[in-house]
Design a protein around this motif. Structure first.
Motif, PDB file in Angstrom:
ATOM      1  N   ILE B 242       0.842  -1.204   0.000  1.00  0.00           N
ATOM      2  CA  ILE B 242       0.000   0.000   0.000  1.00  0.00           C
ATOM      3  C   ILE B 242       0.875   1.251   0.000  1.00  0.00           C
ATOM      4  O   ILE B 242       0.659   2.197  -0.758  1.00  0.00           O
ATOM      5  CB  ILE B 242      -0.947  -0.028   1.226  1.00  0.00           C
ATOM      6  CG1 ILE B 242      -1.985  -1.140   1.049  1.00  0.00           C
ATOM      7  CG2 ILE B 242      -1.625   1.319   1.432  1.00  0.00           C
ATOM      8  CD1 ILE B 242      -2.812  -1.426   2.278  1.00  0.00           C
ATOM      9  N   GLN B 259      -5.538  -4.596  -0.796  1.00  0.00           N
ATOM     10  CA  GLN B 259      -4.726  -3.396  -0.980  1.00  0.00           C
ATOM     11  C   GLN B 259      -5.450  -2.406  -1.895  1.00  0.00           C
ATOM     12  O   GLN B 259      -5.427  -1.198  -1.649  1.00  0.00           O
ATOM     13  CB  GLN B 259      -3.366  -3.735  -1.587  1.00  0.00           C
ATOM     14  CG  GLN B 259      -2.388  -4.355  -0.632  1.00  0.00           C
ATOM     15  CD  GLN B 259      -2.436  -5.857  -0.655  1.00  0.00           C
ATOM     16  OE1 GLN B 259      -3.488  -6.452  -0.413  1.00  0.00           O
ATOM     17  NE2 GLN B 259      -1.317  -6.494  -0.925  1.00  0.00           N
ATOM     18  N   GLN B 262      -8.047  -0.576   0.077  1.00  0.00           N
ATOM     19  CA  GLN B 262      -7.438   0.383   0.999  1.00  0.00           C
ATOM     20  C   GLN B 262      -6.928   1.607   0.241  1.00  0.00           C
ATOM     21  O   GLN B 262      -7.090   2.741   0.699  1.00  0.00           O
ATOM     22  CB  GLN B 262      -6.266  -0.267   1.744  1.00  0.00           C
ATOM     23  CG  GLN B 262      -6.643  -1.448   2.601  1.00  0.00           C
ATOM     24  CD  GLN B 262      -7.232  -1.032   3.923  1.00  0.00           C
ATOM     25  OE1 GLN B 262      -6.751  -0.105   4.557  1.00  0.00           O
ATOM     26  NE2 GLN B 262      -8.306  -1.683   4.332  1.00  0.00           N
ATOM     27  N   LEU B 263      -6.298   1.376  -0.908  1.00  0.00           N
ATOM     28  CA  LEU B 263      -5.751   2.494  -1.680  1.00  0.00           C
ATOM     29  C   LEU B 263      -6.860   3.363  -2.248  1.00  0.00           C
ATOM     30  O   LEU B 263      -6.776   4.593  -2.227  1.00  0.00           O
ATOM     31  CB  LEU B 263      -4.856   1.958  -2.807  1.00  0.00           C
ATOM     32  CG  LEU B 263      -3.481   1.466  -2.358  1.00  0.00           C
ATOM     33  CD1 LEU B 263      -2.838   0.604  -3.425  1.00  0.00           C
ATOM     34  CD2 LEU B 263      -2.571   2.652  -2.025  1.00  0.00           C
TER      35      LEU B 263
END
Lengths: 304, 387
Positions: B242, B259, B262-263
């Motif tokens: 990340i 990921q 989250q990004l």
């Protein structure tokens, strides 16, 4: 002793006296009792675990069940020293090279700093520098390594500063050069402190005597300061060298492709192929033994 | 005097070594529990990051009093090491491990996990048929855990910097992105290369990316050695992956949906795709370690994690597909259209497009051959690629 000798009853008193007599007659027994706990801890914690590791390095692991097969073989060492597939030799060479580079860099950086602290700085500056050197050790090593990944990243402060000065990007993120910088930073205090301790013990009169005899700066440094500081440099180099040799977190966080050190391989294989991990972990042990023998040969321990 | 002390030291050393020798592990014949007893107040898990996310684990802790202690692992090898190391069977430390298909069989054959009474997991009967008794966690009819979630390993890219949008895995082998590519640090990554070669080099005759003969294996390893020169790094922990996309050091790579989510939540312009060659993927299982110190809390967690609302929430936290199709309405309630988005409405066809991780073994599943490369060969090759 809080024991009231006058009131002590016969048999107890007798036992105490014969015990103390035994200790008096056999000094080795007294020494043994005194050393029993630290010696047992040393044997159990250091020697036994090293011995177990050495033994497992001559066994093999079943590749499917990860069970250790107790047949004596040199297979693990053959894998390490396999010239057809020199993966593990390459990683060992990289690890040793990194340890040497970090040790040399730290020695070059630490010496002038330690000399300034020991011989030139006033007490106030000296304490200030001590605090500055020790301050990083109060914070977690992980936090400091992570902050270095930020500093070195392509959009990080380092490149921002370089670009501000009209220079191109440094491209140090996830490279072996970046790893070398981070290692040098992390272990620097372990070099500064022993070198400082060694330099501080050199009496000023020796330097004056050298000057009186016509020794200029470089000559005094070579013939007086350096030989006397050698034990400190040796002690510091043992720290920086062995710490780099065994580290696996720094390469994991700041290393790039092709940055694995011995510790990374050992940590990856520690359960799935314990016997190989044990054999590979013997490499830094052997290197350290050789290194310490070399340092001893150079006479660095004689002044200790 | 010195000589005498040395003599005594030897005796002492011998004594301590004898005392320090580990007591032979006494293995008790494990009998399946018939009911879940009172919780032990704690539960210790080895997990993929986010698998006991507080957003759904808090409620469990409140209901059962089992406080969860987490240890995140970055790769299947690390998971195996954590459970098998320390004397095996979780070392008397860990209760559960969220093992993927490339670790679960290894854990079973290494004797690190114990059979689970599936009758104590009420939601199990609702599971998709493919995940009730899959070969990666059920051996000879004995269940060694409860299936959990599954999903693909995807291709992620920065939409602002990678143009045109990639459609093929060839993008992560493309010199155009030199120094900007990241891939996971996991030997099973060799299967990704094999899958790509299966489609692009049919002459190799790759039938299964996990069952590779020596020439097929060598071709995949050679491709990955080429790729190494183009990489920014091999990531081990999702947090590192990340970070690299946030700083812009990485712009394309192989990742997990976690990921990407989250990004995207952090407003980084990234997108993920399933490239045309197909993807590898994982099917995870909560496995109970042989020496679990809190088995009741572990059973309570396995039962809780299989219920539809929890399955739905975990699926959306991690970006994966539940094994319990009853989670569908809960997913849609949490995020509109997510049930279809994660293909839970048409799981059979979707699952077919994913080649699930499995432990490489000598016996090839095709052609009756016995010369496929095993896990140890994969580990060694991975060391020679990355090191």
């Amino acid at each position: 002793m809080a024991v009231d000798v006058g009131r002590e009853t016969g048999p107890l008193r007798g036992a105490r006296l014969s015990l103390s007599g035994a200790f008096w007659r056999r000094p080795w027994l007294r020494l043994l009792v005194l050393l029993l706990v630290p010696a047992a801890a040393f044997v159990a914690v250091y020697a036994a675990s090293l011995g177990a590791m050495l033994a497992s390095s001559f066994w093999t692991t079943d590749s499917f069940t990860a069970e250790i097969v107790h047949t004596w073989t040199l297979d693990q060492y053959r894998t390490i020293f396999n010239l057809d597939d020199p993966t593990y030799l390459r990683i060992a060479a990289r690890t040793i090279g990194m340890a040497v580079a970090v040790t040399v860099t730290d020695a070059i950086l630490a010496f002038p700093l330690a000399f300034f602290m020991a011989k030139i700085a006033g007490p106030r500056t000296r304490s200030f520098l001590f605090v500055m050197i020790l301050l990083p050790l109060w914070s977690s090593y992980l936090v400091r390594i992570y902050s270095w990944t930020t500093i070195l990243s392509s959009s990080g402060p380092l490149n921002w500063m370089l670009n501000g000065l009209g220079l191109p990007d440094a491209n140090l993120a996830f490279t072996n050069k970046g790893m070398w910088i981070v290692f040098t930073y992390v272990w620097l205090p372990f070099m500064v402190l022993p070198v400082y301790a060694a330099l501080e013990r050199i009496p000023g009169s020796l330097l004056e005597a050298s000057y009186d005899l016509g020794g200029r700066g470089l000559r005094t440094f070579r013939s007086v300061i350096l030989p006397l500081a050698l034990p400190g440099l040796a002690a510091g180099s043992i720290f920086t060298f062995s710490l780099t040799l065994g580290d696996y977190i720094t390469p994991l966080l700041v290393g790039g492709p092709g940055s694995s050190l011995i510790g990374n391989i050992v940590s990856e294989q520690s359960a799935s192929n314990l016997t190989f991990a044990a054999a590979y972990a013997m490499v830094p042990v052997a290197v350290m033994v050789l290194y310490i023998a070399l340092v001893k040969r150079l006479g660095a321990f004689e002044a200790l | 005097m010195r000589e005498r002390i040395r003599g005594w030291h030897v005796v002492l050393a011998g004594l301590v070594v004898v005392l320090a020798a580990p007591a032979a592990a006494v293995s008790k014949a494990s009998q399946l529990p018939t009911k879940i007893g009172a919780g032990e107040g704690a539960l210790s898990v080895v997990e993929w990051a986010g698998y006991t996310d507080p957003s759904f684990a808090k409620q469990f802790e409140k209901q059962t009093g089992c406080v969860i202690k987490r240890k995140d692992a970055g790769s299947s090898n690390e998971m195996f090491n954590l459970i098998h190391g320390g004397g095996g069977g979780g070392g008397g430390q860990y209760d559960l491990v969220s093992a993927s298909g490339d670790a679960s069989l290894r854990l079973i054959y290494a004797g690190d996990v114990q059979p689970v009474n599936i009758k104590l997991i009420p939601s199990w009967k609702d599971f998709l048929p493919a995940f009730k008794s899959p070969p990666h966690n059920t051996v000879k009819g004995v269940h060694y855990g409860v299936s959990l979630q599954w999903g693909p390993n995807t291709l992620i890219y920065n939409t602002a910097k990678v143009k045109p949008a990639p459609k093929s895995w060839s993008a992560i082998y493309d010199p155009k992105y030199k120094g900007k590519i990241t891939v996971p640090n996991n030997p099973i990554q060799i299967a990704d290369a094999a899958l790509y070669l299966q489609k692009t080099k049919p002459a190799l005759g790759i039938k299964d990316p996990y069952e590779l003969t020596k020439p097929q294996f060598d071709a995949a390893v050679a491709l990955l050695k080429q790729q190494k020169k183009l990489l920014l790094r091999y990531w081990l922990y999702p947090a590192d992956d990340i970070k690299d996309f946030k700083t812009g050091d990485a712009i394309i790579g192989a990742t997990w949906p976690y990921q990407t989510l989250q990004l995207q939540a952090a407003k980084v312009p990234v997108k993920e795709i399933i490239p045309k060659e197909g993807v590898t993927g994982w099917a995870d299982t909560w496995m109970l370690t042989k020496r679990a110190p809190h088995p009741n809390c572990a059973y309570k967690w396995m039962a809780y994690a299989s219920t539809p609302p929890v399955q739905a929430r975990q699926a959306l936290v991690f970006g994966e597909t539940p094994v319990n199709p009853k989670a569908c309405p809960y997913m849609d309630k949490l995020q509109k259209g997510s049930c279809a988005g994660y293909h839970l409405n048409a799981p059979a066809s979707y699952a077919k497009s994913i080649r699930f991780w499995k432990t490489p073994v000598k016996t090839c599943g095709w052609g009756g051959r016995n010369d496929c490369m095993d896990q140890q060969a994969w580990n060694n090759a991975w060391a020679s690629i990355t090191g």
